[in-house]
Scaffold this motif. Structure first.
Motif, PDB file in Angstrom:
ATOM      1  N   VAL A  13      26.646 -69.675 -21.743  1.00 33.34           N
ATOM      2  CA  VAL A  13      26.138 -69.437 -20.393  1.00 33.34           C
ATOM      3  C   VAL A  13      27.279 -69.708 -19.420  1.00 33.34           C
ATOM      4  N   THR A  92      15.274 -65.410 -22.569  1.00 29.00           N
ATOM      5  CA  THR A  92      15.685 -66.246 -21.441  1.00 29.00           C
ATOM      6  C   THR A  92      16.437 -65.457 -20.384  1.00 29.00           C
ATOM      7  N   HIS A  93      17.346 -64.573 -20.797  1.00 32.10           N
ATOM      8  CA  HIS A  93      18.155 -63.857 -19.814  1.00 32.10           C
ATOM      9  C   HIS A  93      17.302 -62.939 -18.949  1.00 32.10           C
ATOM     10  N   ARG A  94      16.272 -62.305 -19.545  1.00 32.65           N
ATOM     11  CA  ARG A  94      15.393 -61.457 -18.745  1.00 32.65           C
ATOM     12  C   ARG A  94      14.572 -62.303 -17.780  1.00 32.65           C
ATOM     13  N   GLN A  96      15.482 -65.161 -16.493  1.00 30.32           N
ATOM     14  CA  GLN A  96      16.365 -65.644 -15.433  1.00 30.32           C
ATOM     15  C   GLN A  96      16.591 -64.568 -14.374  1.00 30.32           C
ATOM     16  N   ARG A  97      16.704 -63.319 -14.794  1.00 35.13           N
ATOM     17  CA  ARG A  97      16.845 -62.237 -13.809  1.00 35.13           C
ATOM     18  C   ARG A  97      15.587 -62.133 -12.949  1.00 35.13           C
ATOM     19  N   ILE A 220      24.290 -63.688 -14.997  1.00 34.42           N
ATOM     20  CA  ILE A 220      23.301 -63.792 -16.075  1.00 34.42           C
ATOM     21  C   ILE A 220      23.654 -62.764 -17.136  1.00 34.42           C
ATOM     22  N   THR A 221      23.940 -63.229 -18.334  1.00 34.29           N
ATOM     23  CA  THR A 221      24.431 -62.347 -19.392  1.00 34.29           C
ATOM     24  C   THR A 221      23.380 -62.176 -20.489  1.00 34.29           C
ATOM     25  N   ASP A 222      23.395 -61.011 -21.103  1.00 41.68           N
ATOM     26  CA  ASP A 222      22.533 -60.743 -22.242  1.00 41.68           C
ATOM     27  C   ASP A 222      23.225 -61.256 -23.500  1.00 41.68           C
ATOM     28  N   PRO A 223      22.644 -62.216 -24.218  1.00 45.30           N
ATOM     29  CA  PRO A 223      23.328 -62.788 -25.394  1.00 45.30           C
ATOM     30  C   PRO A 223      23.528 -61.785 -26.522  1.00 45.30           C
TER      31      PRO A 223
END
Length: 225
Positions: A13, A92-94, A96-97, A220-223
């Motif tokens: 992250v 989580t990334h979605r 967070q967006r 915010i990155t997509d893992p």
């Protein structure tokens, strides 16, 4: 060995995401304190203490006042959990967006509230938003947890990692301590910036919180990408 492998597989992250979100957290606290009855709306420990003091005195209106803010915080946590599990399937990334967009819209709405809006309403809204942020932004780097809206836990982590770095000779922990110091400093930057912007623009300073969350979308990155 297995634990080391698991850590190496965890998505990294960006630290700048944590710095941006906690800067917004410092802004939230200063905003509620300076404009809405000297209340720190992000952390609930003080509200619980004040609720208990009013309860001991039999001041039921005071009890209700602080209970509303506490309940708003809990509701924010519960809603976050529901959306993460039921809507985004633990992605989580979605989540967070979604949270970043929600926070930007919510604080824009708070900035446009009429001046006569009750402090209880505004502080409860900020408590709710702080809970949503706190629940969903909780890690930076590969294994470092942090609190995104207040500093107590981050100061503890700073002290622990600094000790291990200085007295344990662990350069990695010393590096982590610098990151925790950066988080606390970023929180302070948010609080100081809030004071100057309130002096210049009044309650419209709240729009800066919206801008910070919109900025966080970049980090915010997509893992799986």
């Amino acid at each position: 060995m297995e634990q080391t492998s698991e850590i190496s597989r965890r998505p990294k992250v960006p630290v700048r995401l944590g710095l941006t979100v906690i800067c917004a957290g410092g802004f939230m606290d200063a905003y509620s304190y300076l404009l809405h009855d000297h209340v720190f709306a992000t952390g609930q420990t003080g509200n619980i203490v004040l609720l208990c003091m009013n309860l001991a005195k039999g001041a039921w209106l005071g009890v209700a006042h602080y209970l509303v803010s506490i309940c708003a915080f809990v509701l924010g946590i519960m809603l976050s959990r529901h959306v993460l599990v039921r809507v985004h399937g633990h992605a989580t990334h979605r989540m967070q967006r979604w949270v970043a967009v929600f926070e930007a819209a919510a604080f824009a709405a708070i900035a446009l509230l009429p001046a006569w809006a009750p402090d209880l309403l505004v502080n409860s809204a900020i408590s709710f938003c702080a809970a949503v942020s706190y629940e969903n932004f909780r890690q930076f780097g590969t294994k470092s947890a942090y609190a995104s809206v207040f500093c107590t836990g981050n100061l503890r982590s700073f002290g622990e990692t600094l000790y291990d770095g200085v007295f344990g000779g662990d350069k990695h922990e010393l590096h982590r301590s610098a990151r925790y110091a950066g988080l606390v400093a970023s929180f302070c930057v948010g609080a100081v910036a809030c004071k100057f912007l309130i002096d210049a623009t009044g309650q419209l300073a709240c729009l800066a919180i919206s801008a910070l969350f919109l900025l966080s979308l970049r980090f915010i990155t997509d893992p799986e990408a």
